[in-house]
Design a protein around this motif. Structure first.
Motif, mmCIF file in Angstrom:
data_model
loop_
_atom_site.group_PDB
_atom_site.id
_atom_site.type_symbol
_atom_site.label_atom_id
_atom_site.label_comp_id
_atom_site.label_asym_id
_atom_site.label_seq_id
_atom_site.Cartn_x
_atom_site.Cartn_y
_atom_site.Cartn_z
ATOM 1 N N LEU A 197 95.042 48.061 -25.131
ATOM 2 C CA LEU A 197 93.633 48.426 -25.107
ATOM 3 C C LEU A 197 93.153 48.478 -23.657
ATOM 4 C CD1 LEU A 197 91.362 48.816 -27.314
ATOM 5 C CD2 LEU A 197 90.657 46.486 -26.724
ATOM 6 N N PRO A 198 92.454 49.525 -23.258
ATOM 7 C CA PRO A 198 91.961 49.597 -21.872
ATOM 8 C C PRO A 198 91.089 48.389 -21.529
ATOM 9 C CG PRO A 198 91.722 51.714 -22.964
ATOM 10 C CD PRO A 198 92.124 50.746 -24.018
ATOM 11 N N ARG A 199 91.286 47.851 -20.327
ATOM 12 C CA ARG A 199 90.569 46.639 -19.922
ATOM 13 C C ARG A 199 89.064 46.856 -19.779
ATOM 14 N NH1 ARG A 199 92.644 44.836 -14.533
ATOM 15 N NH2 ARG A 199 92.789 47.089 -14.202
ATOM 16 N N GLN A 200 88.639 48.082 -19.629
ATOM 17 C CA GLN A 200 87.225 48.355 -19.413
ATOM 18 C C GLN A 200 86.414 48.416 -20.701
ATOM 19 O OE1 GLN A 200 89.785 50.323 -18.915
ATOM 20 N NE2 GLN A 200 89.345 52.501 -19.155
ATOM 21 N N ILE A 201 87.094 48.457 -21.847
ATOM 22 C CA ILE A 201 86.401 48.629 -23.124
ATOM 23 C C ILE A 201 85.391 47.503 -23.406
ATOM 24 C CG2 ILE A 201 86.739 48.606 -25.624
ATOM 25 C CD1 ILE A 201 87.251 51.313 -24.287
ATOM 26 N N PRO A 202 85.698 46.216 -23.141
ATOM 27 C CA PRO A 202 84.702 45.165 -23.417
ATOM 28 C C PRO A 202 83.361 45.385 -22.725
ATOM 29 C CG PRO A 202 86.855 44.182 -23.043
ATOM 30 C CD PRO A 202 86.991 45.640 -22.713
ATOM 31 N N PHE A 203 83.367 46.003 -21.552
ATOM 32 C CA PHE A 203 82.103 46.281 -20.872
ATOM 33 C C PHE A 203 81.250 47.257 -21.701
ATOM 34 C CE2 PHE A 203 84.912 44.959 -17.448
ATOM 35 C CZ PHE A 203 84.106 44.154 -16.673
ATOM 36 N N ILE A 204 81.902 48.265 -22.266
ATOM 37 C CA ILE A 204 81.174 49.277 -23.033
ATOM 38 C C ILE A 204 80.693 48.698 -24.358
ATOM 39 C CG2 ILE A 204 81.264 51.615 -23.948
ATOM 40 C CD1 ILE A 204 83.579 52.206 -22.078
ATOM 41 N N ILE A 205 81.531 47.888 -25.005
ATOM 42 C CA ILE A 205 81.145 47.280 -26.280
ATOM 43 C C ILE A 205 79.955 46.339 -26.086
ATOM 44 C CG2 ILE A 205 81.865 45.717 -28.121
ATOM 45 C CD1 ILE A 205 83.070 48.445 -28.393
ATOM 46 N N ALA A 206 80.005 45.512 -25.039
ATOM 47 C CA ALA A 206 78.897 44.593 -24.763
ATOM 48 C C ALA A 206 77.625 45.372 -24.465
ATOM 49 C CB ALA A 206 79.255 43.676 -23.602
ATOM 50 N N TRP A 255 77.161 48.634 -15.592
ATOM 51 C CA TRP A 255 77.382 48.852 -14.160
ATOM 52 C C TRP A 255 78.551 48.015 -13.646
ATOM 53 C CZ3 TRP A 255 76.861 45.258 -10.142
ATOM 54 C CH2 TRP A 255 76.893 45.775 -8.847
ATOM 55 N N ALA A 256 78.714 46.804 -14.192
ATOM 56 C CA ALA A 256 79.762 45.895 -13.713
ATOM 57 C C ALA A 256 81.158 46.467 -13.943
ATOM 58 C CB ALA A 256 79.634 44.530 -14.395
ATOM 59 N N GLY A 257 81.299 47.344 -14.928
ATOM 60 C CA GLY A 257 82.626 47.903 -15.206
ATOM 61 C C GLY A 257 82.884 49.234 -14.545
ATOM 62 N N ARG A 258 82.004 49.654 -13.628
ATOM 63 C CA ARG A 258 82.043 51.011 -13.083
ATOM 64 C C ARG A 258 83.358 51.373 -12.401
ATOM 65 N NH1 ARG A 258 79.746 47.514 -9.873
ATOM 66 N NH2 ARG A 258 79.889 47.635 -7.592
ATOM 67 N N LYS A 259 84.008 50.378 -11.756
ATOM 68 C CA LYS A 259 85.247 50.666 -11.017
ATOM 69 C C LYS A 259 86.467 50.696 -11.932
ATOM 70 C CE LYS A 259 83.580 48.828 -6.603
ATOM 71 N NZ LYS A 259 83.812 47.859 -5.494
ATOM 72 N N ARG A 260 86.292 50.291 -13.159
ATOM 73 C CA ARG A 260 87.416 50.270 -14.102
ATOM 74 C C ARG A 260 87.451 51.502 -15.004
ATOM 75 N NH1 ARG A 260 88.906 44.413 -15.687
ATOM 76 N NH2 ARG A 260 88.003 43.155 -14.024
ATOM 77 N N TYR A 261 86.327 52.195 -15.122
ATOM 78 C CA TYR A 261 86.249 53.294 -16.073
ATOM 79 C C TYR A 261 87.068 54.503 -15.641
ATOM 80 C CZ TYR A 261 82.066 50.742 -17.634
ATOM 81 O OH TYR A 261 81.193 49.780 -18.066
ATOM 82 N N VAL A 262 87.491 55.255 -16.648
ATOM 83 C CA VAL A 262 88.034 56.596 -16.412
ATOM 84 C C VAL A 262 86.842 57.549 -16.375
ATOM 85 C CG1 VAL A 262 89.424 58.470 -17.367
ATOM 86 C CG2 VAL A 262 90.220 56.097 -17.547
ATOM 87 N N HIS A 263 86.673 58.266 -15.272
ATOM 88 C CA HIS A 263 85.541 59.175 -15.109
ATOM 89 C C HIS A 263 86.027 60.615 -15.235
ATOM 90 C CE1 HIS A 263 82.763 56.000 -13.658
ATOM 91 N NE2 HIS A 263 83.847 55.482 -13.099
ATOM 92 N N VAL A 264 85.651 61.250 -16.320
ATOM 93 C CA VAL A 264 86.007 62.651 -16.521
ATOM 94 C C VAL A 264 84.912 63.511 -15.904
ATOM 95 C CG1 VAL A 264 86.451 64.462 -18.222
ATOM 96 C CG2 VAL A 264 87.260 62.115 -18.630
ATOM 97 N N PRO A 265 85.231 64.383 -14.956
ATOM 98 C CA PRO A 265 84.190 65.174 -14.288
ATOM 99 C C PRO A 265 83.568 66.191 -15.227
ATOM 100 C CG PRO A 265 86.374 65.918 -13.639
ATOM 101 C CD PRO A 265 86.590 64.679 -14.452
ATOM 102 N N PRO A 266 82.356 66.664 -14.900
ATOM 103 C CA PRO A 266 81.721 67.703 -15.727
ATOM 104 C C PRO A 266 82.618 68.933 -15.836
ATOM 105 C CG PRO A 266 80.179 66.818 -14.118
ATOM 106 C CD PRO A 266 81.525 66.258 -13.765
ATOM 107 N N ALA A 267 82.605 69.536 -17.003
ATOM 108 C CA ALA A 267 83.445 70.710 -17.242
ATOM 109 C C ALA A 267 82.790 71.970 -16.692
ATOM 110 C CB ALA A 267 83.696 70.870 -18.743
#
Length: 537
Positions: free
Chosen positions: A21-30, A207-219
């Motif tokens: 499971l991606p480590r950044q997911i708990p930030f989004i769930i919280a 915001w605290a998880g910002r450096k862990r997320y996968v950022h998909v750029p605008p299409a």
């Protein structure tokens, strides 16, 4: 440098999709849990607050109607602004930035509710900001979750979406129980301030998880998008042939302009939303009439995708009455509960008295019970007796359940109008029926739409699905405004029903009639399977 959100997985996990499971997911769930508590916390006390505090300057007989108008206008905004949020994220700023900045707008809206508890303009401005913020992030958070997964751990995504679902209902349950108590015992500043603090916490966590997320750029803009194919179809000319589809679409434009001209009489929200409905309805019909003209100018898959969307839009149009009924549990049903008897209850020796707004806590509890009950018991039993619970059959049944809930709630109102004191617990049966309708319609609707829409059109479908709630609440505003007409009131009086009971049975009949039409259309609809095909190694 490798993205820290991407974790290496063993070869066998990469092939099976069961990677970590991606480590950044708990930030989004919280973030989601806090945001949902904040939203339902303020929404579920909005109607009682308006009636008991903010609208006291109105005659008592008009407060309930105005509170309903404000509530459903707010809901319309919440489900309209996803169009803006999705557009900003897809075209300019990406999902993370749009979610974060819209969330700050959301926090500012909560602050306005708490600070302007006795100021009409300030409070309404706060509702606008919450509608903008909550609506703006609505289509993005779940998609942002999906961005965090790849083929190495895609099967873990279901666990996360299940956690999302539970966090929504968990937050809704406790918000429904606690916020009415805070409103009663500590006043609106505290009752609206607590959801604001939770939303602020949601922003900080996200915001605290910002450096862990996968950022998909605008299409990049899609030259074969739904709107571009539709425009090509409407404008394309054939030698010796007119453009009847374009004429139909122009009628829709004229109707929309006429609707906007009625703003002084109808109000901006009704006029603007009805204009949108006319544009979509007549534009869709016109596009369907000339769709073949886009073939050759756009790939076949894009043309067929638009055809699929137009077929789905008919289903969506028939679903809008469901939202008319469902969302009134936080307005009409709360107003009814205000005039019911609330008995003392005892649970494990602890005695308490239910507040009218707390009855809404029944809904999330029932949702969490009924979905597994359907999957583990009811649906298997139906299959054993030879009845397959297809998505369209489930949605038809859900609309019938919803109509039944309003027949029961209307019967309760008749008893009250006749002078019989009714316990607030009488609302339990309508809540069971309404929630069964919810899990059969709402939960199934996205499954149906996703399976029917081609990959290139799935984003368009999500936008249209969200708009069904806007249109459903539009019908409530129209009915609510129409009963202020003397001729309509005279007709209702001659029927022998009280105003509230008449409206309840009207909505029940509205949903039942639509369910019959929906069921008939379902027998003609040819299902397709547009789920993504996995490439085999």
């Amino acid at each position: 440098m490798a993205n820290p959100a991407v974790q290496a997985a063993p070869v066998e996990d990469q092939e099976s999709g069961n990677g970590p499971l991606p480590r950044q997911i708990p930030f989004i769930i919280a973030n989601e849990a806090c945001e949902r508590f904040s939203f339902y916390g303020m929404r579920n006390i909005l109607t009682p607050f308006l009636v008991s505090t903010l609208l006291l300057f109105l005659p008592q007989a008009d407060r309930a109607s105005e509170a309903k108008h404000v509530f459903h206008t707010f809901v319309i905004g919440v489900y309209f602004f996803p169009l803006l949020g999705g557009w900003l994220a897809d075209r300019f700023y990406g999902k993370y930035n749009t979610i974060f900045w819209m969330s700050l707008v959301y926090v500012a809206g909560h602050a306005c509710l708490a600070f302007f508890e006795d100021n009409l303009q300030g409070f309404y401005f706060g509702l606008f900001l919450i509608a903008l913020g909550a609506g703006g992030i609505k289509p993005l958070v779940s998609a942002f979750v999906g961005d965090q997964f790849d083929k190495t751990n895609k099967k873990r995504a279901k666990v996360v979406y299940d956690a999302f679902y539970w966090s929504i209902n968990f937050g809704s349950f406790f918000a429904s129980l606690l916020m009415p108590l805070f409103l009663k015992n500590y006043g609106p500043a505290v009752a609206f301030g607590i959801p604001g603090l939770l939303m602020a916490v949601a922003c900080v966590v996200f915001w605290a998880g910002r450096k862990r997320y996968v950022h998909v750029p605008p299409a990049a803009p899609n030259p074969d998008s739904f709107t571009r194919v539709a425009r090509t179809a409407l404008l394309a000319q054939k030698p010796g042939q007119g453009r009847p589809g374009l004429a139909v679409a122009i009628i829709g434009v004229a109707g929309a302009i006429a609707s906007l001209c009625m703003t002084p009489s109808w109000g901006f929200v009704i006029a603007a939303c009805l204009a949108l409905v006319l544009l979509l309805a007549f534009g869709g019909i016109g596009t369907g009439m000339q769709l073949e003209r886009a073939r050759g100018l756009h790939p076949d898959y894009a043309v067929e995708g638009v055809r699929a969307v137009l077929r789905i839009l008919i289903v969506f149009a028939l679903v809008t009455p469901f939202w008319s009924l469902f969302d009134q549990k936080a307005s009409t049903w709360v107003l009814q509960a205000n005039n019911m008897v609330s008995p003392m209850l005892s649970v494990f020796g602890f005695e308490f008295q239910l507040l009218p707004a707390q009855m809404q806590a029944v809904n999330p509890i029932l949702v969490m019970l009924l979905i597994p009950l359907n999957n583990l018991l009811f649906f298997p039993v139906l299959r054993k007796i030879g009845v397959e619970p297809t998505p369209l059959r489930r949605m038809t049944a859900g609309m019938v359940f919803t109509s039944s809930a309003w027949i029961v709630i209307g019967w309760v109102q008749l008893q009250m109008d006749g002078g019989t004191p009714m316990s607030i617990l009488w609302q339990l049966l309508p809540y069971v029926l309404l929630t069964m309708g919810e899990v059969l319609v709402s939960a199934t609707g996205l499954e149906f739409a996703y399976s029917q829409a081609p990959a290139s059109m799935k984003g368009s479908i999500m936008s249209f699905w969200i708009l069904t709630t806007t249109v459903g609440n539009l019908w409530v505003l129209i009915v609510n405004s129409s009963v202020k007409n003397d001729a309509v009131l005279g007709h209702i009086a001659s029927s022998g029903f009280g105003l509230i009971a008449f409206q309840m049975f009207f909505f029940a009949g509205f949903a039942l009639l639509t369910a019959l039409v929906f069921g008939f259309y379902a027998t003609k609809y040819k299902m397709v399977d547009n789920y993504r095909v996995e490439k085999q190694a």
